[in-house]
Design a protein around this motif. Structure first.
Motif, PDB file in Angstrom:
ATOM      1  N   ARG A 208       0.424  -1.146   0.021  1.00  0.00           N
ATOM      2  CA  ARG A 208       0.092   0.144   0.378  1.00  0.00           C
ATOM      3  C   ARG A 208       1.019   1.305   0.127  1.00  0.00           C
ATOM      4  NH1 ARG A 208      -1.031   3.345   3.466  1.00  0.00           N
ATOM      5  NH2 ARG A 208      -0.295   2.253   5.420  1.00  0.00           N
ATOM      6  N   ARG A 209       1.958   1.016   0.660  1.00  0.00           N
ATOM      7  CA  ARG A 209       2.993   2.778   1.153  1.00  0.00           C
ATOM      8  C   ARG A 209       3.035   2.750  -0.480  1.00  0.00           C
ATOM      9  NH1 ARG A 209       5.198   2.423   7.356  1.00  0.00           N
ATOM     10  NH2 ARG A 209       2.793   3.016   8.600  1.00  0.00           N
ATOM     11  N   VAL A 210       4.243   1.314  -0.942  1.00  0.00           N
ATOM     12  CA  VAL A 210       4.792   1.939  -2.052  1.00  0.00           C
ATOM     13  C   VAL A 210       3.879   1.739  -3.231  1.00  0.00           C
ATOM     14  CG1 VAL A 210       5.801   0.578  -3.912  1.00  0.00           C
ATOM     15  CG2 VAL A 210       6.332   0.152  -1.187  1.00  0.00           C
ATOM     16  N   THR A 211       3.203   1.324  -3.090  1.00  0.00           N
ATOM     17  CA  THR A 211       1.708   2.228  -4.475  1.00  0.00           C
ATOM     18  C   THR A 211       1.149   4.006  -4.158  1.00  0.00           C
ATOM     19  OG1 THR A 211       1.215   0.437  -4.226  1.00  0.00           O
ATOM     20  CG2 THR A 211      -0.565   1.301  -4.768  1.00  0.00           C
ATOM     21  N   ASP A 212       0.785   4.311  -2.954  1.00  0.00           N
ATOM     22  CA  ASP A 212       0.966   6.012  -2.545  1.00  0.00           C
ATOM     23  C   ASP A 212       1.945   6.120  -2.874  1.00  0.00           C
ATOM     24  OD1 ASP A 212      -1.524   4.663  -1.520  1.00  0.00           O
ATOM     25  OD2 ASP A 212      -0.654   5.389   0.480  1.00  0.00           O
ATOM     26  N   ASP A 213       2.964   5.712  -2.773  1.00  0.00           N
ATOM     27  CA  ASP A 213       4.360   6.745  -3.100  1.00  0.00           C
ATOM     28  C   ASP A 213       4.690   6.635  -4.839  1.00  0.00           C
ATOM     29  OD1 ASP A 213       5.569   6.660  -0.953  1.00  0.00           O
ATOM     30  OD2 ASP A 213       6.915   5.754  -0.729  1.00  0.00           O
ATOM     31  N   LEU A 214       4.224   5.597  -5.409  1.00  0.00           N
ATOM     32  CA  LEU A 214       4.321   5.931  -6.888  1.00  0.00           C
ATOM     33  C   LEU A 214       3.182   6.328  -7.518  1.00  0.00           C
ATOM     34  CD1 LEU A 214       5.525   1.931  -7.697  1.00  0.00           C
ATOM     35  CD2 LEU A 214       6.897   3.742  -7.570  1.00  0.00           C
ATOM     36  N   ARG A 215       2.475   6.804  -6.851  1.00  0.00           N
ATOM     37  CA  ARG A 215       1.105   7.371  -7.757  1.00  0.00           C
ATOM     38  C   ARG A 215       1.480   8.652  -7.276  1.00  0.00           C
ATOM     39  NH1 ARG A 215      -3.460   2.595  -6.005  1.00  0.00           N
ATOM     40  NH2 ARG A 215      -3.295   1.681  -7.914  1.00  0.00           N
ATOM     41  N   SER A 216       1.764   9.395  -6.354  1.00  0.00           N
ATOM     42  CA  SER A 216       2.149  10.944  -6.015  1.00  0.00           C
ATOM     43  C   SER A 216       3.462  11.722  -6.563  1.00  0.00           C
ATOM     44  CB  SER A 216       2.389  10.370  -4.207  1.00  0.00           C
ATOM     45  OG  SER A 216       2.035  10.239  -3.670  1.00  0.00           O
ATOM     46  N   ASN A 291      12.848   5.306   3.133  1.00  0.00           N
ATOM     47  CA  ASN A 291      11.925   5.682   3.259  1.00  0.00           C
ATOM     48  C   ASN A 291      11.714   4.492   4.225  1.00  0.00           C
ATOM     49  OD1 ASN A 291      11.730   4.061   1.252  1.00  0.00           O
ATOM     50  ND2 ASN A 291       9.662   4.356   0.424  1.00  0.00           N
ATOM     51  N   TYR A 292      12.729   3.819   4.745  1.00  0.00           N
ATOM     52  CA  TYR A 292      12.836   2.736   5.685  1.00  0.00           C
ATOM     53  C   TYR A 292      14.039   2.195   5.876  1.00  0.00           C
ATOM     54  CZ  TYR A 292      11.320  -2.120   7.297  1.00  0.00           C
ATOM     55  OH  TYR A 292      10.517  -2.933   7.843  1.00  0.00           O
ATOM     56  N   GLY A 311      21.903  12.347   1.913  1.00  0.00           N
ATOM     57  CA  GLY A 311      20.737  11.497   1.667  1.00  0.00           C
ATOM     58  C   GLY A 311      19.865  12.513   2.839  1.00  0.00           C
ATOM     59  N   ALA A 312      18.399  11.508   2.862  1.00  0.00           N
ATOM     60  CA  ALA A 312      16.982  12.533   3.179  1.00  0.00           C
ATOM     61  C   ALA A 312      16.577  11.025   4.179  1.00  0.00           C
ATOM     62  CB  ALA A 312      17.134  13.532   2.405  1.00  0.00           C
ATOM     63  N   TYR A 313      16.003  11.185   5.007  1.00  0.00           N
ATOM     64  CA  TYR A 313      14.610  10.344   5.103  1.00  0.00           C
ATOM     65  C   TYR A 313      12.941  11.377   5.271  1.00  0.00           C
ATOM     66  CZ  TYR A 313      11.866   7.487   8.039  1.00  0.00           C
ATOM     67  OH  TYR A 313      10.240   6.934   8.409  1.00  0.00           O
ATOM     68  N   ALA A 314      12.260   9.832   4.339  1.00  0.00           N
ATOM     69  CA  ALA A 314      10.862  10.873   4.264  1.00  0.00           C
ATOM     70  C   ALA A 314      10.068   9.517   4.695  1.00  0.00           C
ATOM     71  CB  ALA A 314      10.871  10.947   2.570  1.00  0.00           C
ATOM     72  N   ALA A 317       4.241   9.411   1.684  1.00  0.00           N
ATOM     73  CA  ALA A 317       4.069  10.172   0.066  1.00  0.00           C
ATOM     74  C   ALA A 317       4.596  11.640  -0.209  1.00  0.00           C
ATOM     75  CB  ALA A 317       2.727   9.711  -0.454  1.00  0.00           C
ATOM     76  N   ARG A 318       3.054  11.882   1.265  1.00  0.00           N
ATOM     77  CA  ARG A 318       3.225  13.530   1.328  1.00  0.00           C
ATOM     78  C   ARG A 318       4.766  14.164   1.577  1.00  0.00           C
ATOM     79  NH1 ARG A 318      -0.846  16.455   4.698  1.00  0.00           N
ATOM     80  NH2 ARG A 318      -2.582  15.567   3.405  1.00  0.00           N
ATOM     81  N   ASP A 319       5.125  13.917   3.040  1.00  0.00           N
ATOM     82  CA  ASP A 319       6.937  14.007   3.196  1.00  0.00           C
ATOM     83  C   ASP A 319       8.017  14.104   1.659  1.00  0.00           C
ATOM     84  OD1 ASP A 319       9.009  14.946   5.002  1.00  0.00           O
ATOM     85  OD2 ASP A 319       9.336  13.064   5.668  1.00  0.00           O
ATOM     86  N   LEU A 320       7.968  12.647   1.083  1.00  0.00           N
ATOM     87  CA  LEU A 320       8.402  12.692  -0.029  1.00  0.00           C
ATOM     88  C   LEU A 320       8.570  13.391  -1.233  1.00  0.00           C
ATOM     89  CD1 LEU A 320      10.725  10.773  -1.536  1.00  0.00           C
ATOM     90  CD2 LEU A 320       8.773   8.858  -2.339  1.00  0.00           C
ATOM     91  N   LEU A 321       7.299  13.745  -1.350  1.00  0.00           N
ATOM     92  CA  LEU A 321       6.942  14.544  -2.285  1.00  0.00           C
ATOM     93  C   LEU A 321       7.636  15.675  -2.023  1.00  0.00           C
ATOM     94  CD1 LEU A 321       3.040  14.379  -3.603  1.00  0.00           C
ATOM     95  CD2 LEU A 321       5.890  13.365  -4.508  1.00  0.00           C
TER      96      LEU A 321
END
Length: 364
Positions: A208-216, A291-292, A311-314, A317-321
């Motif tokens: 679910r989290r991977v899918t959310d990231d990809l779509r975002s 992200n993990y 590097g950074a940590y996110a 999806a919102r934090d990643l963007l």
């Protein structure tokens, strides 16, 4: 008369990618210098059914119950591994390892997994043994407390932390984490923008989290291209992301032997803080967004990335963007500084440093 090449035995294990990746890079270096090498996974060789079960447990912890891995890791850090290798479940592995060592008769042994050094001790093997530590900063007790005569550490901070926790070890030296020679930076890498952003994404988090990231990501950046390394969930992701795959913006691979090629063509790696991937990104000067991070050893890899500025940590999806937008702002100034930090802390010569350390300690 021509002299026969020296023989190196590498002992590794397939928990994650770090141990095997380090062993492959070391083998490449020694072979380039005229040595004969052999790489073994004694656990898989001696008890394949039990080993597959432990692999399944590790993978389950990674994806579903990281807290359980934290507990397991804490126990392995405090356990007496010298006594542990005498347990019935490990005796067969020790015997098989001793048989393989005696049959191959190596001049030197390198372990990229600590358990085998204790098995060598228990079997009375006196061939020079080197331990190559495969995670940064979080150096657990088993890496240090065997009778291995040389311990190679991935960076200076790891060396300092080891001495702070365990005291001074004359046998320890800083070499870097070994990566294969193919991992090199591109001659020129374009600056990232919403129109050309290239991402390699390691799918270690939940589906679910991977899918959310990809779509975002694909929605926010119209020119974005993503290569997803999906492992055993390849077909599932292809069904969930069929429109994105058909558009050509998302490529889904179960695995790849060409991560170096993908890294040279990308602007970012997004994924888990596994040692092999992190240090391969260093070698390619590729900024990383974690992200993990698996509790225990991978926390140190994340800490190193953040301390170095590469590097950074996110989280989510919102934090990643938000993180990516920050990297691309002002002509990608932050992204450029991260890439420069990766270059400044690169350890591409680590395999050669390990070779020199082995020669200096055992053959000079």
């Amino acid at each position: 008369m021509e002299t026969a090449p020296k023989r190196l035995l590498l002992l590794t294990v397939a928990y994650g990618q770090g141990h095997n990746a380090a062993a492959a890079a070391i083998a490449e270096e020694f072979e380039a210098r005229g040595w004969q090498t052999r790489t073994l996974d004694p656990c898989a060789l001696s008890s394949p059914t039990v080993f597959r079960a432990t692999q399944m447990f590790y993978n389950f912890c990674v994806r579903r119950m990281p807290w359980l891995w934290r507990v397991t890791y804490a126990q392995t850090d405090t356990a007496d591994w010298a006594e542990g290798v005498r347990l019935p479940i490990l005796r067969g592995c020790t015997r098989r390892l001793a048989e393989e060592v005696r049959a191959y008769a190596p001049h030197a042994i390198i372990c990229t997994y600590p358990l085998y050094a204790y098995m060598l001790d228990d079997a009375g093997i006196t061939i020079p043994c080197t331990m190559v530590v495969t995670d940064a900063i979080e150096i657990s007790r088993p890496w240090i407390k065997s009778r291995a005569r040389l311990v190679c550490l991935p960076d200076a901070e790891s060396h300092r932390m080891m001495e702070e926790r365990f005291g001074f070890f004359e046998s320890a030296c800083t070499t870097g984490f070994p990566v294969r020679r193919a991992f090199t930076p591109p001659q020129q890498r374009s600056l990232p923008s919403p129109q050309n952003l290239g991402i390699v994404y390691g799918a270690y988090d939940s589906t679910r989290r991977v899918t959310d990231d990809l779509r975002s990501l694909l929605s926010a950046y119209p020119g974005c291209r993503i290569t997803l390394i999906a492992g055993g969930r390849t077909e599932r992701f292809r069904r969930l992301q069929s429109a994105e795959v058909q558009s050509g913006r998302l490529t889904i691979l179960p695995s790849t032997q060409e991560m170096d090629v993908l890294f040279r063509g990308a602007h970012l790696y997004i994924g888990k803080a596994g040692a092999a991937t992190v240090f391969e990104a260093y070698a390619c000067h590729l900024p990383v967004i974690i992200n993990y991070a698996l509790p225990g050893q991978e926390q140190g890899n994340l800490q190193k990335l953040l301390q170095d500025g590469g590097g950074a940590y996110a989280c989510g999806a919102r934090d990643l963007l938000h993180t990516i937008d920050t990297l691309m702002a002002d002509g990608a100034a932050r992204w450029q500084s991260m890439s420069a930090a990766m270059a400044a802390n690169n350890t591409r010569g680590a395999a050669a440093a390990i070779y020199r350390a082995v020669i200096r300690h055992f053959f000079s």
